[in-house]
Design an enzyme around this catalytic site. Sequence first.
Site, PDB file in Angstrom:
ATOM      1  N   GLU A   1       6.826  -0.292  -4.393  1.00 48.54           N
ATOM      2  CA  GLU A   1       5.855  -0.270  -5.490  1.00 48.54           C
ATOM      3  C   GLU A   1       4.512  -0.182  -4.791  1.00 48.54           C
ATOM      4  OE1 GLU A   1       3.030  -1.515  -7.150  1.00 48.54           O
ATOM      5  OE2 GLU A   1       3.950  -3.384  -7.840  1.00 48.54           O
TER       6      GLU A   1
ATOM      7  N   CYS B   1      -1.596  -4.702  -9.126  1.00 45.49           N
ATOM      8  CA  CYS B   1      -1.073  -3.331  -9.137  1.00 45.49           C
ATOM      9  C   CYS B   1      -1.423  -2.650 -10.446  1.00 45.49           C
ATOM     10  CB  CYS B   1       0.434  -3.331  -9.000  1.00 45.49           C
ATOM     11  SG  CYS B   1       1.068  -4.536  -7.844  1.00 45.49           S
TER      12      CYS B   1
ATOM     13  N   SER C   1       0.826  -1.208   0.000  1.00 50.33           N
ATOM     14  CA  SER C   1       0.000   0.000   0.000  1.00 50.33           C
ATOM     15  C   SER C   1       0.858   1.254   0.000  1.00 50.33           C
ATOM     16  CB  SER C   1      -0.893   0.025   1.237  1.00 50.33           C
ATOM     17  OG  SER C   1      -0.101   0.238   2.399  1.00 50.33           O
TER      18      SER C   1
END
Lengths: 531, 531
Positions: B265, B302, B242
Amino acid sequence: MTIRGEMLIGATALRGTDTVFHAIDPSTGTALEPGFGGGGSAEVERACALAWDAFDAFRDTGLEARAAFLEAIADGIMAIGDELIQRAMAETGLPRPRLEGERGRTVGQLRLFARTVREGSWLDARIDPAQPDRAPLPRADLRQRHIALGPVAVFGASNFPLAFSVAGGDTASALAAGCPVVVKAHSAHPGTSELIGRAVQAAVAACGLPEGVFSLLFGSGNRVGTALVADPRIKAVGFTGSRTGGVALMKVAAARPEPIPVYAEMSSINPVILLPAALAARAEALGTGFVGSLTMGAGQFCTNPGLVLAIDGPDLDRFLDAAATAVGGAAPATMLTPGIHAAFTGGVARLSGNAAVTTRARGPETSGPHQCRAGLFTTSADAFLDDPALHEEIFGAASLVIRCAGSQALRAVLERLEGQLTATLHMDGADAEAARALLPVLERKAGRILANGWPTGVEVCEAMVHGGPFPATSDSRTTSVGTLAIRRFLRPVCYQDLPDALLPEALRRGNPLGLWRRVDGVLGRDGTTSP
Amino acid sequence: MTIRGEMLIGATALRGTDTVFHAIDPSTGTALEPGFGGGGSAEVERACALAWDAFDAFRDTGLEARAAFLEAIADGIMAIGDELIQRAMAETGLPRPRLEGERGRTVGQLRLFARTVREGSWLDARIDPAQPDRAPLPRADLRQRHIALGPVAVFGASNFPLAFSVAGGDTASALAAGCPVVVKAHSAHPGTSELIGRAVQAAVAACGLPEGVFSLLFGSGNRVGTALVADPRIKAVGFTGSRTGGVALMKVAAARPEPIPVYAEMSSINPVILLPAALAARAEALGTGFVGSLTMGAGQFCTNPGLVLAIDGPDLDRFLDAAATAVGGAAPATMLTPGIHAAFTGGVARLSGNAAVTTRARGPETSGPHQCRAGLFTTSADAFLDDPALHEEIFGAASLVIRCAGSQALRAVLERLEGQLTATLHMDGADAEAARALLPVLERKAGRILANGWPTGVEVCEAMVHGGPFPATSDSRTTSVGTLAIRRFLRPVCYQDLPDALLPEALRRGNPLGLWRRVDGVLGRDGTTSP
């Protein structure tokens, strides 16, 4: 060319309306004309807006056009002529031969980056062609290149008014990468900065580039610099200077809504290790050579040898005797600024006042203002390990020699050091095993490891690393000297299944630019047939 | 293999004495045996001490030995057999085919890095031979290679229990670079983590490497992770998760006495742009394809397409009709954890409660706990520009379609977006100019640009970029998928005038490893004669 005390914002020149400041001739302490008006938030805003507007067009210039721009800057700097050297001498106290050499280094650096841009390997072009028949899933056509990061803020350094300043290594590598540059000039040499800045500004115009590719701001405090680093359009920072200054910029950059990389080259004491056989063979020559490196340019180099380690004994005493004699004969040289001189004097006073430190030699009494009186000091390994203050850089010609009881103590000192720009071994054949045992430590601590040389003198080339673990720099993954420096201002972008006509030229089928590319994992210059 | 609920610290396995936690089967909400004892500061200390002790030896392993180690890990993971798949299914709710595919990706990734290590280009060997006769100053012999940065802390991700977890991309690339790894397991799949961890631990032993090359820590809160990132022996961090978690780690890393790089990321809404000709030609097919990408894996990627942009009109309505139908028929899928499900439900509620947002379609009512009910929403460009909340990622199968009044509004929305992992264009030949005009914006915003595909599905290859400007990642200069990822964990070191016998093999005269090297600026495989 005339120095007008003006900032350069894109194609315009204007006088800042904030506090006026003057350059000081450190050899006399007198102020030089003209006064420079510092900038404020309006000028930062304007320079960043122009840089942002210029970014897409500038990063899209072809390799040849960008290389020609760098060469135009180099030509423009040479065309300033002797006015540049004279002004830099007055503003820095540095002698003519040094500044002429530094000018050569600066234009050579620009030309080297022009060659680097043309060669194109820095694009790191990678192509994984589609595999439509692959099972269980087909592979898309994937192509990668590196693009410019965005506008870069560059801070001029005090100690290299040409090579690490307005058109120095940070600016050259950022422009090479395709990043517009906004320079915050160092307040110690604003006239030199303006002259160089006007040459860059003229090159931007002559090459038909958007005006925002380059701006030059003044400001005597840190407000302009802080505002610049905090501006959302700035995407990276290049800095050479003090640890305090670099760490402050790192904090500003990390606190932004979008944190950005800071490349700060800050603090290093550059350990020199005299191994036993080398010391036995040539203690006196090492002592003399060491002081030559220590006192060159009043010791005002990032790579100045501020720490010497050797195993205690008669050979080390011979080294110290020779070094002490050389220090005693080292003519005092004017330091760059009154502030640097004051910091040097304070640092030397703290060192000589440290109960665990012996003052082995001082240079001759000074004969003018702001001169550096060299200092040679000794202490024990235990004292050094016990006192973090002894690990701090003293910017100028001062060095501390650690008498180590044995190789274990020497290694313990090395292990305790912070990150360094350089580490130097003096060694003979019989020292090879001792050197080999130390190499892993040195690799962890420093960006450059030398044998039988002195760390001052940083070649601008492909293989140079002027970097190292914190606090030598804020980012050990890079260098601020040499062609690898371009990588600081790049990021990779991948293109998936884009039609050839929309791909950047570097990635098109047939390799129209003739670049080195990695196709399906194999590096080569793929030819004119479609991969 | 048996799952014992134990951490792996070097060669040992031990039960943590901190709070016990259990994995939860999200499809039932029930706790799975055994309990896992979380670690504390003693285990962080021990793992970091071992990693540090292992560092010099591990980074000095030859290319072949290191490659073989990565392959041994891959073999070990396959040798676990179906127990791994079953446990991962129970801990994540992901179906068997997905996990079998992810296992293939994970071991393929390790084998790809083995090939990368063997090939050796990542060392970026550069040689500038001495020029003893150069005037006015001779040039020293300068040689550069990259070395490992130091021990790396890796955080397992919830959504890829194999490919982005204990032996996922971060671990594979860090080990490939020569960095020991300390993994903080994700608490959602501790059993899977232990199984994989034991395979890595066994590979370390089988390859005769120092035990500290790998450790695996548990901890249900953030104490263990924070302590790990703060430990002075950790030199870089890999994280996928997150934005809140990533930013927290960035702050810990920046506040250290020695700041370190964090590769986090984090957050991306992956804009998909439907250009007019493509939309006119195949609105329905695009709508169906879009929902396939959106709902795959309950949208827990993602690169999930959370934002669609198109010019408003009947073609967009056709797209929305088709997409709404597909969403209405999309079977609810179990989400990874109760927490992720709650966050998704909350995010969708906020979106549907936003007065400027229209709920266009929802998936069928759910039939079990923690299922993702897909959502399709629309709003206007103005509303989107006015409300930063609409820019936030909702992790799961929810997407917002922006009705743009024209191409200018569409561009304005793109310009306002934060950094993204991907940006996708759907285009036909007649859209080429519109696409070309948008490319500079997309390059500035995203790490990967796709044409006529969907962003889910990230190939592990040379050209992939799984990265992008903040907040997609904390460092846009890199990627967390693909072979370029090795560069995150390297730094350059320059060797000046070192005797050949003391040089690393990669830099020796005669090029004994047969590497690609840049000699005097020219890339090639210099031969067996001394350069």
